[in-house]
Scaffold this active site. Structure first.
Site, short mmCIF file in Angstrom:
data_model
loop_
_atom_site.label_atom_id
_atom_site.label_comp_id
_atom_site.label_asym_id
_atom_site.label_seq_id
_atom_site.Cartn_x
_atom_site.Cartn_y
_atom_site.Cartn_z
N CYS A 31 0.80 -1.23 0.00
CA CYS A 31 0.00 0.00 0.00
C CYS A 31 0.84 1.28 0.00
CB CYS A 31 -0.92 0.03 1.22
SG CYS A 31 -1.85 -1.49 1.46
N ARG B 77 15.31 1.85 1.86
CA ARG B 77 15.25 0.63 1.04
C ARG B 77 14.74 -0.54 1.87
NH1 ARG B 77 20.06 0.91 -1.63
NH2 ARG B 77 21.09 -0.57 -0.25
N ASP C 245 20.18 3.89 0.97
CA ASP C 245 20.06 3.64 2.42
C ASP C 245 21.43 3.75 3.05
OD1 ASP C 245 21.39 1.20 2.29
OD2 ASP C 245 19.70 0.00 2.98
N PHE D 252 7.26 10.02 3.39
CA PHE D 252 6.40 9.01 4.01
C PHE D 252 6.88 8.60 5.40
CE2 PHE D 252 9.30 6.32 1.52
CZ PHE D 252 9.64 5.32 2.41
#
Lengths: 304, 304
Positions: free
Chosen positions: B136, B171, B194, B254
């Site tokens: 999602c 990542r 990362d 996010f």
């Protein structure tokens, strides 16, 4: 007393040599995709151990970003019967992803999710007639415990550790958790210890199931009750306190360092200071099982 | 400029309400097996968002050691169409094990190994006629990037991000790695950053494949080239340096904290400071897809 892993492995080595002599021309491919020195040592050691019993071993080195592709190629290669990846490669969850890429037909370490699920649900067959693969290090611990005479052969299979208490210090998905489940499947009460707390693994009410519960027992109290103590804490500083061990205890160390005070344990019980040779024998045994299950001419005839 | 996640979600909300109104009586069960406050907040928020569009939502709480059993029960319950577990539960590799217990028929998060494999191999169908589930949060990022007009609709599907460069800082197996693969599947060149280094994800020579390579590019040089920067570093101290961003850049955050300097980005480009509402819309969309794939009366008729 000391348990020498070589002595435990010897019986299995003879079985493996016999199977190979009878025509099981099996091949294991080791995949090295890191520059970990210990992994390379383990790879060399696997190679020697395989050659000694007549198993073909090939070490392939590749960049970590090529690993998935190489595994997919090997999955499809009928001349290869087992794939062994030397972890860590990426570290963390991506390594779990890679573990699942390995076909169940080639997974000598039993780390594919389907084998793991079967283990925790005590399902012994992955397909009709094809016995599951169990991870090598915990299986080696079980064999050392058998060798030490802890299993009661007078009891039915699945109950032969009934009445026995085992403490396992380590609850990794690779060793500690599967080991706790396997010992509970055999009837033991197992204290599974890690830094986040203690869980108890034991037989469930329904035969063939296990029950896992959180526990408030103190680690040292668990040790005081334990007939067997298995420890795998990868630290030079960790020691199982000898004063908490019961007379006659069987201790097994699977950490790279020694988690036990050798002299202390020798005085009151039995110590297996390293299990690597048994682990390799179990790897070879798993390889032969995969061959029997999926590649031998009577693979569909319920071999093993 | 600012992209409001609610505006991106609005179109999907309308679709979802319509599907429910047309008879898709779907039910999502959230499983809370930790005492994480953020997980509980997320659970309450999911509940409200589901009720708003007519989706039944039930929150079940259980002890972590009961979670596997509850998942197995729900897998078999025909009244439940999706299972959402609030992680972390055990932490580490045991949570990966739990992710795989969730049936592919109920896995709204697309974290079962089979969906993950399909994503990295750009396989769009899990079974004939049944489209895959994609996780999602990365899917929400893609929808925000679409909303920002970065996709070139004049190009064929799978090439609509051709010529675009994206930096994804994170990542993880949950968000950053699948997102990098999804954007590469759509034609972008993706710098995946990362703490261990930078990888490049891009289209492979064979159409429909992606190629991943290690890169020696510096993070700030990657940022300077990027049309889109997505960041999910769970730290209050991390900031993407605004001076490395190009004019017209689209930035998406996010992380729970803000990884961007809002005023700085506003002055030169577009910022989507939080994508939670789009993530929930994608969760609902995945739930409807699972329903169409496996539960609706025409589930075998190639619904989508």
């Amino acid at each position: 007393m000391t348990i020498d892993a070589a002595a435990v492995a010897a019986g299995f080595d003879a079985e493996i040599k016999e199977a190979v002599a009878k025509g099981a021309h099996v091949k294991l491919v080791g995949l090295l995709a890191n520059d970990d020195k210990e992994a390379r040592m383990y790879a060399n050691w696997t190679k020697k151990a395989c050659e000694r019993v007549g198993i073909a071993y090939e070490l392939r080195e590749c960049a970590r970003l090529d690993l998935e592709e190489v595994v997919i190629e090997l999955n499809a290669d009928p001349t290869v019967h087992g794939i062994l990846i030397y972890y860590p490669v990426f570290g963390g969850q991506m390594d779990d992803y890679i573990q699942n890429i390995v076909s169940i037909k080639k997974d000598v370490e039993g780390m594919n999710y389907r084998y793991r699920y079967a283990l925790y649900h005590n399902e012994r067959f992955i397909e009709p007639g094809k016995r599951c693969i169990v991870p090598c290090t915990p299986l080696a611990c079980v064999k050392v415990i058998e060798h030490a005479g802890v299993y009661d052969r007078a009891l039915p299979v699945g109950r032969q550790l009934h009445g026995k208490i085992v403490t396992v210090i380590n609850r990794s998905e690779i060793v500690g958790r599967p080991l706790a489940a396997m010992l509970a499947n055999d009837g033991a009460l197992v204290y599974s210890v890690d830094v986040t707390g203690i869980m108890v693994f034991q037989a469930g009410k329904v035969p063939g199931t296990i029950k896992v519960t959180e526990s408030t027992v103190e680690r040292d109290d668990a040790l005081r009750q334990s007939h067997v103590v298995v420890s795998g804490v990868p630290s030079a500083h960790f020691r199982v306190p000898t004063e908490c061990l019961m007379p006659g205890v069987v201790c097994i160390n699977f950490a790279p360092q020694s988690n036990f005070d050798k002299d202390g344990v020798d005085a009151i019980g039995t110590l297996c200071p390293a299990i690597g040779k048994v682990t390799i024998a179990m790897l070879q045994r798993n390889l032969l099982r995969l061959y029997d299950n999926f590649s031998s001419t009577d693979a569909n005839g319920g071999a093993e």
